[in-house]
Design a protein around this motif. Structure first.
Motif, short mmCIF file in Angstrom:
data_model
loop_
_atom_site.label_atom_id
_atom_site.label_comp_id
_atom_site.label_asym_id
_atom_site.label_seq_id
_atom_site.Cartn_x
_atom_site.Cartn_y
_atom_site.Cartn_z
N GLY A 1 0.86 -1.35 -0.06
CA GLY A 1 0.19 0.03 0.13
C GLY A 1 0.78 1.34 0.06
O GLY A 1 0.69 2.19 -0.67
N LEU A 2 1.81 1.36 0.70
CA LEU A 2 2.95 2.41 0.63
C LEU A 2 3.43 2.61 -0.58
O LEU A 2 3.55 3.79 -1.20
N LYS A 3 3.90 1.69 -1.14
CA LYS A 3 4.60 1.45 -2.48
C LYS A 3 3.37 2.09 -3.73
O LYS A 3 3.77 3.15 -4.27
N VAL A 4 2.33 1.61 -3.66
CA VAL A 4 1.16 2.19 -4.32
C VAL A 4 0.97 3.56 -4.27
O VAL A 4 0.91 4.48 -5.08
N SER A 5 0.99 4.07 -2.99
CA SER A 5 0.70 5.30 -2.70
C SER A 5 1.97 6.16 -3.16
O SER A 5 1.38 7.38 -3.74
N SER A 6 3.03 5.81 -3.01
CA SER A 6 4.03 6.71 -3.40
C SER A 6 4.28 6.88 -4.58
O SER A 6 4.50 7.66 -5.36
N MET A 7 3.72 5.68 -5.55
CA MET A 7 3.86 6.00 -7.07
C MET A 7 2.80 6.70 -7.63
O MET A 7 3.09 7.30 -8.57
N SER A 8 1.47 6.70 -6.95
CA SER A 8 0.41 7.30 -7.28
C SER A 8 0.68 8.78 -7.23
O SER A 8 0.08 9.48 -8.15
N LYS A 9 1.45 9.23 -6.15
CA LYS A 9 1.67 10.63 -5.71
C LYS A 9 2.83 11.12 -6.48
O LYS A 9 3.00 12.30 -6.75
N GLY A 10 3.86 10.27 -6.95
CA GLY A 10 4.82 10.80 -7.53
C GLY A 10 5.83 11.35 -6.78
O GLY A 10 6.83 12.13 -7.25
N GLU A 11 5.55 11.29 -5.46
CA GLU A 11 6.45 12.26 -4.48
C GLU A 11 7.61 11.71 -4.01
O GLU A 11 8.57 12.49 -3.77
N CYS A 12 7.69 10.41 -4.10
CA CYS A 12 8.86 9.90 -3.67
C CYS A 12 9.02 8.34 -4.19
O CYS A 12 8.02 7.81 -4.62
N THR A 13 10.18 7.79 -3.85
CA THR A 13 10.65 6.49 -4.02
C THR A 13 10.62 5.65 -3.05
O THR A 13 10.59 6.27 -1.86
N LEU A 14 10.14 4.32 -2.97
CA LEU A 14 10.29 3.64 -1.66
C LEU A 14 11.30 2.66 -1.77
O LEU A 14 11.21 1.68 -2.83
N GLU A 15 12.15 2.70 -0.96
CA GLU A 15 13.30 1.58 -1.17
C GLU A 15 13.28 0.75 0.39
O GLU A 15 12.87 1.10 1.46
N LEU A 16 13.57 -0.58 0.04
CA LEU A 16 13.50 -1.27 1.22
C LEU A 16 14.95 -1.84 1.59
O LEU A 16 15.48 -2.20 0.73
N VAL A 17 15.14 -1.53 2.71
CA VAL A 17 16.62 -1.69 3.11
C VAL A 17 16.82 -2.92 4.20
O VAL A 17 16.03 -2.88 5.28
N ASN A 18 17.96 -3.58 3.85
CA ASN A 18 18.38 -4.51 5.14
C ASN A 18 17.45 -5.77 5.16
O ASN A 18 16.99 -6.12 6.35
N LEU A 19 16.81 -6.37 4.18
CA LEU A 19 15.79 -7.25 4.48
C LEU A 19 16.47 -8.66 4.98
O LEU A 19 17.55 -9.11 4.53
N SER A 20 15.90 -9.49 5.76
CA SER A 20 16.16 -10.83 6.13
C SER A 20 16.05 -11.62 5.16
O SER A 20 15.21 -11.53 4.24
N PRO A 21 16.77 -12.63 5.08
CA PRO A 21 16.66 -13.71 4.02
C PRO A 21 14.93 -14.15 3.82
O PRO A 21 14.32 -14.27 3.06
N ARG A 22 14.55 -14.28 4.98
CA ARG A 22 12.95 -14.85 5.07
C ARG A 22 12.12 -13.89 4.56
O ARG A 22 11.24 -14.04 3.75
N VAL A 23 12.25 -12.69 4.87
CA VAL A 23 11.40 -11.45 4.24
C VAL A 23 11.70 -11.35 2.67
O VAL A 23 10.72 -11.11 2.11
N ARG A 24 12.99 -11.52 2.44
CA ARG A 24 13.44 -11.52 0.99
C ARG A 24 12.70 -12.65 0.44
O ARG A 24 12.21 -12.47 -1.03
N GLU A 25 12.57 -13.90 0.87
CA GLU A 25 12.10 -15.01 0.15
C GLU A 25 10.49 -14.63 -0.08
O GLU A 25 10.12 -15.18 -0.97
N LEU A 26 9.84 -13.95 1.00
CA LEU A 26 8.59 -13.72 0.90
C LEU A 26 8.01 -13.00 -0.27
O LEU A 26 7.25 -13.19 -0.98
#
Length: 86
Positions: A20-45
């Motif tokens: 939802g945050l990513k979609v919101s940031s894309m639709s408003k064109g105000e910012c990019t969203l970076e995901l930083v330092n993901l665990s292997p488990r979250v990356r796999e998800l």
């Protein structure tokens, strides 16, 4: 930027919130969203949900904070100094 360094588990509600945050940031064109330092488990998800291309996923090196990494990459030294004062 969302720092996932302290996150070990992400359920469907959390995944929905991040999408939802990513979609919101894309639709408003105000910012990019970076995901930083993901665990292997979250990356796999994200991989299983076919979302790895949807997000900008970045590791940050060393033991520094995500704010310091962002400042280094984007040249935003004021943000780094502000985050260190807190």
């Amino acid at each position: 930027m969302i720092d996932f360094s302290d996150l070990a588990y992400l359920d469907s509600s959390g995944l929905g919130a991040v999408v939802g945050l990513k979609v919101s940031s894309m639709s408003k064109g105000e910012c990019t969203l970076e995901l930083v330092n993901l665990s292997p488990r979250v990356r796999e998800l994200l991989k299983l949900a076919n979302l790895t291309q949807f997000f900008s996923i970045k590791p940050y090196p060393g033991s520094g904070s995500a704010f310091a990494y962002h400042a280094e990459v984007h040249g935003d030294t004021d943000r780094e100094q502000t985050s260190e004062k807190k």
